[in-house]
Design a protein around this motif. Structure first.
Motif, PDB file in Angstrom:
ATOM      1  N   ILE A  53       0.704   8.352 -17.475  1.00 42.06           N
ATOM      2  CA  ILE A  53       2.113   8.107 -17.604  1.00 42.06           C
ATOM      3  C   ILE A  53       2.426   6.730 -17.113  1.00 42.06           C
ATOM      4  N   LEU A  54       1.652   6.416 -15.852  1.00 39.00           N
ATOM      5  CA  LEU A  54       2.102   4.820 -15.548  1.00 39.00           C
ATOM      6  C   LEU A  54       1.628   3.755 -16.417  1.00 39.00           C
ATOM      7  N   LEU A  55       0.432   4.119 -17.175  1.00 35.42           N
ATOM      8  CA  LEU A  55      -0.009   3.075 -18.105  1.00 35.42           C
ATOM      9  C   LEU A  55       0.653   3.189 -19.135  1.00 35.42           C
ATOM     10  N   THR A  56       1.165   4.187 -19.825  1.00 34.90           N
ATOM     11  CA  THR A  56       2.138   4.042 -20.699  1.00 34.90           C
ATOM     12  C   THR A  56       3.358   3.313 -20.630  1.00 34.90           C
ATOM     13  N   ALA A  57       3.960   3.634 -19.300  1.00 33.86           N
ATOM     14  CA  ALA A  57       5.301   3.009 -18.828  1.00 33.86           C
ATOM     15  C   ALA A  57       5.215   1.350 -18.828  1.00 33.86           C
ATOM     16  N   ASP A 113       3.237  -3.701 -10.473  1.00 34.80           N
ATOM     17  CA  ASP A 113       1.938  -4.566 -10.303  1.00 34.80           C
ATOM     18  C   ASP A 113       0.764  -4.263 -11.079  1.00 34.80           C
ATOM     19  N   PRO A 114       0.846  -5.029 -12.289  1.00 34.37           N
ATOM     20  CA  PRO A 114      -0.279  -4.449 -13.285  1.00 34.37           C
ATOM     21  C   PRO A 114      -1.609  -4.646 -12.892  1.00 34.37           C
ATOM     22  N   ALA A 115      -2.070  -5.763 -11.843  1.00 34.95           N
ATOM     23  CA  ALA A 115      -3.356  -5.794 -11.406  1.00 34.95           C
ATOM     24  C   ALA A 115      -3.670  -4.307 -10.673  1.00 34.95           C
ATOM     25  N   ALA A 116      -2.841  -3.963  -9.798  1.00 35.34           N
ATOM     26  CA  ALA A 116      -3.227  -2.772  -9.221  1.00 35.34           C
ATOM     27  C   ALA A 116      -3.229  -1.688  -9.908  1.00 35.34           C
ATOM     28  N   LEU A 117      -2.354  -1.726 -10.929  1.00 30.67           N
ATOM     29  CA  LEU A 117      -2.522  -0.563 -12.001  1.00 30.67           C
ATOM     30  C   LEU A 117      -3.670  -0.455 -12.645  1.00 30.67           C
ATOM     31  N   ARG A 164      -6.715  -1.666 -11.645  1.00 32.25           N
ATOM     32  CA  ARG A 164      -7.640  -1.221 -10.513  1.00 32.25           C
ATOM     33  C   ARG A 164      -7.701   0.337 -10.146  1.00 32.25           C
ATOM     34  N   LEU A 165      -6.422   0.941 -10.272  1.00 34.95           N
ATOM     35  CA  LEU A 165      -6.247   2.253 -10.097  1.00 34.95           C
ATOM     36  C   LEU A 165      -7.313   3.064 -11.428  1.00 34.95           C
ATOM     37  N   ILE A 166      -6.900   2.709 -12.491  1.00 38.60           N
ATOM     38  CA  ILE A 166      -7.558   3.234 -13.616  1.00 38.60           C
ATOM     39  C   ILE A 166      -9.053   2.988 -13.643  1.00 38.60           C
ATOM     40  N   GLU A 167      -9.385   1.846 -12.979  1.00 38.72           N
ATOM     41  CA  GLU A 167     -10.753   1.715 -13.051  1.00 38.72           C
ATOM     42  C   GLU A 167     -11.517   2.782 -12.090  1.00 38.72           C
ATOM     43  N   LEU A 168     -10.839   2.734 -10.936  1.00 33.96           N
ATOM     44  CA  LEU A 168     -11.438   3.660  -9.893  1.00 33.96           C
ATOM     45  C   LEU A 168     -11.447   4.997 -10.310  1.00 33.96           C
ATOM     46  N   GLU A 169     -10.243   5.397 -10.882  1.00 35.66           N
ATOM     47  CA  GLU A 169     -10.167   6.994 -11.412  1.00 35.66           C
ATOM     48  C   GLU A 169     -11.296   7.228 -12.309  1.00 35.66           C
ATOM     49  N   SER A 170     -11.334   6.292 -13.216  1.00 38.28           N
ATOM     50  CA  SER A 170     -12.548   6.429 -14.220  1.00 38.28           C
ATOM     51  C   SER A 170     -13.832   6.454 -13.790  1.00 38.28           C
ATOM     52  N   ARG A 171     -14.110   5.606 -12.845  1.00 38.51           N
ATOM     53  CA  ARG A 171     -15.343   5.723 -12.298  1.00 38.51           C
ATOM     54  C   ARG A 171     -15.570   7.027 -11.275  1.00 38.51           C
ATOM     55  N   ALA A 185      -5.545   4.262  -1.023  1.00 42.69           N
ATOM     56  CA  ALA A 185      -4.305   3.319  -1.182  1.00 42.69           C
ATOM     57  C   ALA A 185      -3.587   3.130  -2.239  1.00 42.69           C
ATOM     58  N   LEU A 186      -4.327   3.007  -3.261  1.00 43.59           N
ATOM     59  CA  LEU A 186      -3.937   2.851  -4.587  1.00 43.59           C
ATOM     60  C   LEU A 186      -2.944   4.196  -5.244  1.00 43.59           C
ATOM     61  N   ARG A 187      -3.535   5.208  -4.835  1.00 46.32           N
ATOM     62  CA  ARG A 187      -3.075   6.294  -5.166  1.00 46.32           C
ATOM     63  C   ARG A 187      -1.777   6.438  -4.272  1.00 46.32           C
ATOM     64  N   ARG A 188      -1.494   6.332  -3.089  1.00 45.38           N
ATOM     65  CA  ARG A 188      -0.450   6.382  -2.624  1.00 45.38           C
ATOM     66  C   ARG A 188       0.697   5.519  -2.963  1.00 45.38           C
ATOM     67  N   ARG A 189       0.353   4.234  -3.496  1.00 37.30           N
ATOM     68  CA  ARG A 189       1.252   3.356  -4.336  1.00 37.30           C
ATOM     69  C   ARG A 189       1.763   4.003  -5.664  1.00 37.30           C
TER      70      ARG A 189
END
Length: 245
Positions: free
Chosen positions: A88-92, A27-31, A33-40, A12-16
């Motif tokens: 890229i999203l994190l940098t933005a 949405d910094p919180a969702a971003l 969370r996406l980084i956390e899940l992709e890292s895991r 769901a986060l990747r679709r967003r």
């Protein structure tokens, strides 16, 4: 590997983040969370097998001695890598935070036109301790006098009012030193735009003038005839703000 519910959340986060109309950058919180899940997800990937060292030829050994066991191969630690699009999203998002902080500082330094008449802030004059203020302009002033940087031939000084406590709003004088003549403890001014004003309560000292073709002050400026200027004392920053109309 992530749990099933984590997989659903990650999808769901990747679709967003990557689908058309992505909104995760807001949405910094969702971003996070996406980084956390992709890292895991990357960290849980099995590491490639490490090739075992080739057996070394064994020389003659004493009979009856047990063979020396070799150390088991070590698994190399790999830092989880984020997807390029996530980086890229994190940098933005970081740039948005920096720009917002910078804008906040600039907004605090720029004063808007209070009457909405189209005036534009064109300068901020900082204190100039090297300028020698003529004593005839400050006769009777017992508190510190502050001079400010030159602007288009004009100088500004501020000082406490004559009959007020030290917390009272300061007074201000605007003039062109080239047109001031000092003699016998007094002075004369060969121009028309010599301004004196004092603040009152929350209202700061300010002076307004307009340059004309026949005003002596225009000779020391690069401004065209008809230019209107307003000098306003900014007490919190101890600066003089110049508006042009």
């Amino acid at each position: 590997m992530p749990r099933i519910d984590d997989d659903d959340e990650l999808s769901a986060l990747r679709r967003r983040a990557y689908a058309p109309g992505a909104d995760i950058s807001a949405d910094p919180a969702a971003l996070r969370r996406l980084i956390e899940l992709e890292s895991r997800d990357v960290a849980d990937d099995p590491a490639p097998p490490v090739p075992e060292a080739a057996d070394e030829p064994s020389g003659p050994s004493d009979a009856g001695e047990p063979p020396v066991a070799s150390d088991p191969p070590r698994r190399r630690f790999r830092m989880p890598r984020l997807r390029h699009s996530t980086t890229i999203l994190l940098t933005a998002a970081a740039l948005v935070v920096v720009c917002a902080a910078t804008a906040l500082v600039l907004v605090q330094r720029v004063q808007t036109d209070p009457l909405q008449v189209g005036a534009t802030q064109i300068a901020r004059l900082a204190a100039d301790p090297d300028f020698d203020v003529p004593a005839s302009l400050t006769r009777g002033v017992t508190s510190a006098v502050t001079a400010y940087e030159e602007f288009e031939g004009f100088r500004v000084i501020t000082y406490a009012p004559f009959e007020a406590d030290e917390n009272a709003a300061r007074c201000m004088t605007v003039w062109q030193p080239e047109l001031l003549e000092v003699s016998n403890g007094g002075f004369s001014y060969d121009g028309r735009l010599f301004l004196d004003s004092c603040g009152a309560g929350i209202f700061p000292a300010e002076g307004v003038l307009q340059l004309t073709e026949d005003s002596a002050e225009i000779r020391a400026t690069d401004l065209p005839p008809g230019t209107a200027l307003q000098f306003v004392y900014d007490a919190p920053n101890d600066e003089v703000v110049v508006f042009r109309g």
